[in-house]
Design an enzyme around this catalytic site. Sequence first.
Site, PDB file in Angstrom:
ATOM      1  N   GLY A   1      -3.611  -5.404  -7.300  1.00 34.19           N
ATOM      2  CA  GLY A   1      -4.466  -4.371  -7.299  1.00 34.19           C
ATOM      3  C   GLY A   1      -4.867  -3.842  -6.011  1.00 34.19           C
ATOM      4  O   GLY A   1      -4.393  -4.339  -4.950  1.00 34.19           O
ATOM      5  N   ASN A   2      -5.684  -2.880  -6.008  1.00 32.09           N
ATOM      6  CA  ASN A   2      -6.365  -2.478  -4.786  1.00 32.09           C
ATOM      7  C   ASN A   2      -7.881  -2.021  -4.942  1.00 32.09           C
ATOM      8  O   ASN A   2      -8.179  -2.053  -6.311  1.00 32.09           O
ATOM      9  CB  ASN A   2      -5.465  -1.397  -4.219  1.00 32.09           C
ATOM     10  CG  ASN A   2      -5.216  -0.267  -5.171  1.00 32.09           C
ATOM     11  OD1 ASN A   2      -6.272   0.303  -5.243  1.00 32.09           O
ATOM     12  ND2 ASN A   2      -4.278   0.150  -5.552  1.00 32.09           N
ATOM     13  N   HIS A   3      -8.416  -1.870  -3.919  1.00 31.26           N
ATOM     14  CA  HIS A   3      -9.960  -1.480  -3.909  1.00 31.26           C
ATOM     15  C   HIS A   3     -10.262   0.010  -4.597  1.00 31.26           C
ATOM     16  O   HIS A   3     -11.504   0.245  -4.419  1.00 31.26           O
ATOM     17  CB  HIS A   3     -10.734  -1.903  -2.585  1.00 31.26           C
ATOM     18  CG  HIS A   3     -10.522  -3.416  -2.110  1.00 31.26           C
ATOM     19  ND1 HIS A   3     -11.009  -4.073  -2.758  1.00 31.26           N
ATOM     20  CD2 HIS A   3     -10.031  -3.768  -1.202  1.00 31.26           C
ATOM     21  CE1 HIS A   3     -10.856  -5.349  -2.384  1.00 31.26           C
ATOM     22  NE2 HIS A   3     -10.125  -5.118  -1.167  1.00 31.26           N
ATOM     23  N   SER A   4      -9.411   0.440  -4.977  1.00 21.47           N
ATOM     24  CA  SER A   4      -9.752   1.983  -5.354  1.00 21.47           C
ATOM     25  C   SER A   4     -10.746   1.973  -6.416  1.00 21.47           C
ATOM     26  O   SER A   4     -10.407   1.358  -7.431  1.00 21.47           O
ATOM     27  CB  SER A   4      -8.689   3.022  -5.799  1.00 21.47           C
ATOM     28  OG  SER A   4      -8.913   4.102  -6.291  1.00 21.47           O
TER      29      SER A   4
ATOM     30  N   ALA B   1      -4.553   5.667  -6.128  1.00 20.22           N
ATOM     31  CA  ALA B   1      -4.057   4.555  -5.112  1.00 20.22           C
ATOM     32  C   ALA B   1      -2.929   3.807  -6.029  1.00 20.22           C
ATOM     33  O   ALA B   1      -3.295   2.814  -6.365  1.00 20.22           O
ATOM     34  CB  ALA B   1      -5.000   3.733  -4.725  1.00 20.22           C
TER      35      ALA B   1
END
Length: 397
Positions: A206-209, A273
């Site tokens: 995943g990502n930090h969005s 994102a």
Amino acid sequence: MLKGKKILLGITGSIAAYKAVLIVRQLVKEGAEVRVIMTPSATAFITPLTLSTLSKNEVLCQLSDNDSWANHVMLGRWADIMLIAPLSCNTLAKMANGICDNLLLAVYLSATCPVVLAPAMDEDMWHHPSTQQNILKVKSFGNHIIPVSNGELASGLVGEGRMDEPSNIISWIKNLLSKSNDLVGKKVLVTAGPTYEAIDPVRFIGNHSSGKMGIALAEEFNQRGAQVTLVAGPVAETLPDSFKTIKVISANEMLQQCMNVFPQMDIIVMAAAVADYTIETPAVDKIKKKEESFAIQLKKTTDILQTIGKEKLPTQFLAGFALETNNEKENALAKLKSKNADIIILNSLNDKDAGFGYSTNKITIFDKQGNEYPFATKSKKEIAADIVNTIISIANA
Ligand code: CTP
């Protein structure tokens, strides 16, 4: 604030109909022009005579009597706001299904102004899945719902389902009128948040969005009268219930949902994102810890912004974001071109207080005509207003 405003008040058959008297009295006192329509069953709870006296206008109940026909289309167009208070379970169900068997419903179906609904019913009726589905449905049509309150109900039970107090309902109306309604009739798609790409049933990439920017944008569009659809990846933020939200997990799910709805949209803003790569073959069972190292094979996801950019009509406005750490302007301009967007909103991770997780952001917008619009560091809510204003001014240029 209410002086000269035209308010159409619909009253349906609920014990809370008596509170409509207070609503009419306050609206008239503050200078609004009020016209009242009642469903036939509302007249069992409160008399048209009381309401015509207070509103200083004839109260309409029937589509036609022996001598004349009520022009529901003109009434629907006359109002600045249509308020239905109280909204009974029965009228809600009819509104959710386009049923038109009385004057109030005919006017509602013809209304071109914002419609505000103040439901009132007993707790068990309120919590019934059909009622909740109908609420979601009428909300997705762009109607504004005043949340029910908790308290004593007509049944003697105490719980959720009470119509909100007249003073709060008036505040809602004032709040709505104070927002400019420059996007009424426009349909807007916003994406927000990260996507999660499954490695196995318990792990993902995943990502930090946080989704904050996309949610702030969806709220801004909604407050300005647009009919908003938010496609949100997994976010911890509470999602507002004042517009339609579609929750997704993966980049592919986000793609499917966006492609389903984008043809009907006037404005599309891709703030999510989205993962650029996904796992080629996610493991069916949890991967056990064995080898010292192992590799995961990734494959490219479909670029949603670029796909919409290829298929969009010239009348549809497409906005993308560019999250950059280096060569910001050059990369943003390359994305503007390669994705056929009308604008690219550059978010630089080098800017202090901007980017993932922060409540503030700093953006620069680039358009196709070669213009550059820099903005100062502001809250994401203020940035959302800047973005919406810029979109409107470029789209109208
Ligand atoms: N985007 C998208 N679908 C993807 C990847 C990105 O719709 N599969 C959209 C994002 O929502 C954003 C824009 O494309 O509006 C740019 O995203 P960004 O991550 O900055 O750039 P990428 O195109 O992914 O390129 P790179 O990661 O190489 O910078």
